[in-house]
Structure formats: structure tokens, C-alpha cells
Enzyme design. Structure first.
Site, mmCIF file in Angstrom:
data_model
loop_
_atom_site.group_PDB
_atom_site.id
_atom_site.type_symbol
_atom_site.label_atom_id
_atom_site.label_comp_id
_atom_site.label_asym_id
_atom_site.label_seq_id
_atom_site.Cartn_x
_atom_site.Cartn_y
_atom_site.Cartn_z
ATOM 1 N N GLU A 73 0.772 -1.195 0.141
ATOM 2 C CA GLU A 73 -0.007 -0.029 -0.065
ATOM 3 C C GLU A 73 0.696 1.168 -0.199
ATOM 4 O O GLU A 73 0.718 2.245 -0.841
ATOM 5 C CB GLU A 73 -0.973 0.153 1.340
ATOM 6 C CG GLU A 73 -1.844 1.248 1.222
ATOM 7 C CD GLU A 73 -2.739 1.002 0.068
ATOM 8 O OE1 GLU A 73 -2.668 2.309 -0.521
ATOM 9 O OE2 GLU A 73 -3.454 0.395 -0.259
ATOM 10 N N ASP A 91 0.892 4.172 -3.122
ATOM 11 C CA ASP A 91 0.512 5.513 -2.663
ATOM 12 C C ASP A 91 1.632 6.559 -3.191
ATOM 13 O O ASP A 91 1.413 7.425 -4.050
ATOM 14 C CB ASP A 91 0.308 5.816 -1.173
ATOM 15 C CG ASP A 91 -1.023 5.046 -0.798
ATOM 16 O OD1 ASP A 91 -1.743 4.583 -1.563
ATOM 17 O OD2 ASP A 91 -1.158 4.996 0.354
ATOM 18 N N SER A 143 -7.532 2.768 -3.414
ATOM 19 C CA SER A 143 -6.229 3.147 -2.759
ATOM 20 C C SER A 143 -5.438 3.418 -4.000
ATOM 21 O O SER A 143 -4.107 4.264 -3.536
ATOM 22 C CB SER A 143 -5.717 2.109 -1.857
ATOM 23 O OG SER A 143 -5.642 0.965 -2.601
#
Length: 424
Positions: free
Chosen positions: A125, A129, A341
Site C-alpha cells: 500500500e 501511494d 487506494s
């Protein structure tokens, strides 16, 4: 010197110079010229030094790639929770494949409440990002906030029996303490709203409102479970003791003071990606800024799904962006990933670019974005295909205008820039 040469009575009057004599005075040193040439060559740009100047023909895209041209005071903050750490070596590998003009540039890390930065444990994650925020904005404008693994207030449900929620309040306490907080904040995390005690959710939502008042745009992922759960209806039940079958909204996407980002997939046509989270809050009432956009959707929906959601609740997502088939680098290896995300740092990078331009024009940052978006939906690409199934249902369909799968639509940077050009 030219004044002296041209002034009667001066000792050098009339002693005009040759071009070689002038060049000896004004040319940069060979060392300085060589450093500039080498710097350009590293970015794949061929240049020549004619004695006085370094000259090169470059594309607009190449020119836009330089920190000296792109970097401003606008900061794109990326929040990291649950022991997720961005990896700098992976970022360079990512740049080598996808943004070679950014090689050698990196992001900054700030620790909140004991947050670590373990480079031996690259997070999927965190890397997602950071890599897309950096690639679509400017690596040196990105700050990663690593937050300690604290235990926030929590109420379990069948989907989340143990506390895996993020300590938003604690993070925002420190984030708000900054004298000049970043102008853009991207959060790619989400919890089932019912697992967040209402009082805690209200405090956090008020903190997001404070950020908006200070000029920070907060982008939050709408979640990856469609209308709130997988195909098993057992996961779509309330945790209030009644175990009622119900769509499950997510937090903090359900807070009315954030811009919630859903997901799309495909091009020409672009459609809602099936996992795009969306629905209506059980905690927060529908804000006035979105009522005129949401009402047509509810009217067209009619009694469908009656009793499964709170039609008077804050509706989300607000917008959407591409959310599937993203290529990222984790532990040196390229892998494919999808989720809102991914959509969120993409939209955050769009906002950062607009803020950077506004800053160069002497204008304030966008701040809380939703009232602007809902009054200028023409600056977004309306998505009318796809849906977000879940809880054993087809979910909400993407339609003309706002919908709970893709919100108002995906960003059109040129249109947004155009509309904002006339805005102070």
C-alpha cells in the site's frame, strides 16, 4: 566597460575590444559549463555549449520534469498506517521503468506517534501511494507520514472482529499542529463505519473540517467492497445487536468534509470498476452542497434497495479515477494491483498540480474541494457505465450525473484548470 570605452577623457576611451576579448570576460568557466552539460545528459537531453550559453531543444514534457521548474511550496502528504513503509529503492526502480526523468529524486518521511520507516519491509500500500503520487506530481513535493500502530476506539463486527482500524484522530492531532500543513492530503485507508464509534468518527470528521478551513484538500479512498461487503450476505449485517441485513458504508469516506474517491477502469468507454466503494453514511447527514446532485439519483432509484441504506445520509464517493491494473514495484519486482487506494493518490496528484499552479499565480490553495466540485461538475468526465456490486446485490449503477459508484466522475485536468483560472 562599454561606458568607459565610450566616455571622452577616460583612459580607455576609443580602445574598442575584439569578440575574443569580450568572451574571455563573460564566458562561464569550463568546469561550470561541463557540470550543466552532464546534468542535462543524465536526463537524456543533448546540449551544446557555444561559449556563453548552453543550448538545447527539448519537449514541453522534458521541461516540466525539472524540480527547478515544478517544485513549489505545495506539499502532497501521503498518510501511512498499519505498519506500511514506503521503500526508496523500489521508488528508483519504479522511476527507471516508468519515469526515468525522475531518477535520483525521492520523497520525505515524517514520523507520527512512533511511526517507523523500515526499509527492509516495503509495503504494498505504501509503495502504491508513494510511487503514483511522486510520478504524477513531484517526488520532492511528496511527504510520507508514517503513523505508529496505535489502537483507536473500536467496535467489532463480523467483517472486522479484531481492531485493525487506523488511529485517525491521533494522526490528525499532530498533523493539525503544524503551522503550515500540506495543501493536499491523500488517505488510502478505510474502515467499516459501524466499527468506528460514532463519537470518535465525529471528532475525526471535525478535524478534517479544520484542515479544510486551513486550506488543505483531503482525498480519501471510497473503499474496495462495493456497497459494503463480499457476495456473502452474512458480511452485510449490522453490529448493533440486531444483525440486520444492510449495506455497510465506510469511514472516513463517509465524512462530509473529505473528498471521497471511487474507482474506474477502461478507456473509451471508461466505466465504474466493480469494487468501487460507495453508498450513504449512517452517521452523517447529507450536506447541502450535494443534495441537488444526489436527489435525481435517488428519485430514479425509487424503492430499489429500500431499507438497505440511509437515503438521508452523506452520499459518497464524490469523484473517481482509474483504479485497476496499476503497475508498482515491491521489493524490486513489478506487480499489478488495483483498488480505490490507487485512485486516491492519482486524484491527489491532480489536486497538487492545480494547487502548484494556483500558488505560482499568487492564489490560495483549493482547500475543501467538495462545494466547488458539486457546483462545477462540468469539469469532470461523467461515468455512465458499470456498478459496484456487493452484499449479494448488483449494487448501485453508474448513471448520468452523480452516482454512488463513481460520484461526479473522473478529473479532466484541462477543464479543471480552465474553470479554476477564473476563481480566486
Amino acid at each position: 566597460m562599454v561606458i568607459d570605452l565610450s566616455t571622452p577623457g577616460h583612459p580607455t576611451y576609443g580602445q574598442h575590444m575584439t569578440q575574443d576579448e569580450i568572451n574571455d570576460i563573460i564566458n562561464p568557466s569550463k568546469e561550470s559549463a561541463q557540470l550543466v552539460l552532464e546534468w542535462l545528459k543524465l536526463s537524456g537531453i543533448d546540449a551544446v555549449h557555444d561559449g556563453q550559453s548552453v543550448k538545447a531543444e527539448i519537449t514541453i514534457a522534458q521541461a516540466q520534469a525539472y524540480s527547478c521548474l515544478r517544485k513549489g511550496d505545495a506539499v502532497l502528504a501521503v498518510a501511512g498506517f498499519l505498519g506500511e513503509y514506503g521503500n526508496r529503492a523500489d521508488l528508483q526502480t519504479f522511476f527507471k521503468s516508468f519515469r526515468p526523468d525522475f531518477l535520483g529524486l525521492s520523497y520525505r518521511t515524517i514520523s507520527i506517534r512512533g511511526g517507523l520507516d523500515d526499509q527492509s519491509k516495503p509495503g504494498v500500500e505504501a509503495n502504491l501511494d508513494i510511487q503514483y503520487a511522486a510520478a504524477l506530481a513531484n517526488p520532492e513535493a511528496v511527504t510520507y507520514y508514517t503513523v505508529g500502530e496505535l489502537m483507536p476506539e473500536f467496535t467489532p463486527d463480523k467483517n472486522t472482529p479484531t481492531n485493525m482500524n487506523e488511529p485517525y484522530e491521533e494522526f490528525l492531532d499532530d498533523f493539525l499542529a503544524a503551522s503550515n500543513p500540506p495543501t493536499t492530503l491523500s488517505i488510502s485507508y478505510a474502515d467499516y463505519e459501524q466499527t468506528v464509534p460514532k463519537s470518535y468518527a465525529e471528532r475525526v470528521c471535525n478535524q478534517f473540517a479544520q484542515l479544510g478551513a486551513r486550506g488543505t484538500t483531503v482525498l480519501v479512498a471510497s473503499g474496495d467492497y462495493g456497497v459494503g461487503g463480499n457476495s456473502s450476505t452474512a458480511s452485510c449485517v449490522t453490529n448493533d445487536g440486531k444483525s440486520a441485513y444492510r449495506f455497510l458504508p465506510l469511514f472516513p469516506a463517509s465524512c462530509p468534509f473529505v473528498t471521497s474517491v471511487g474507482g474506474t477502469v477502461g478507456m473509451a468507454p471508461e466505466r465504474a470498476v466493480s469494487f468501487s466503494g460507495g453508498g450513504f453514511s449512517e452517521y452523517f447527514s447529507q450536506p447541502t452542497y450535494q443534495q441537488s446532485n444526489v436527489s435525481p439519483y435517488l428519485n430514479n432509484l425509487g424503492p430499489k434497495y429500500s431499507g438497505l441504506f440511509n437515503s438521508a445520509g452523506r452520499a459518497y464517493p464524490d469523484v473517481a479515477a482509474q483504479g485497476d491494473h496499476f503497475q508498482i514495484v515491491v521489493n524490486g519486482t513489478v506487480r499489478s494491483i488495483g483498488g480505490t487506494s490507487a485512485s486516491t493518490p492519482v486524484f491527489a496528484a491532480v489536486v497538487w498540480n492545480i494547487n502548484n499552479q494556483r500558488q505560482a499565480q499568487g492564489k490560495p490553495p483549493l482547500g475543501f474541494l467538495n462545494p466547488f466540485l458539486y457546483s462545477h461538475s462540468e469539469a469532470l468526465n461523467d461515468i455512465v457505465l458499470g456498478s459496484n456490486p456487493g452484499c449479494g446485490t448488483p449494487g448501485f449503477s453508474a448513471t448520468a450525473g452523480w452516482d454512488p459508484a463513481t460520484g461526479l466522475g473522473t478529473p479532466d485536468l484541462n477543464k479543471l484548470m480552465e474553470v479554476l483560472a477564473s476563481s480566486t
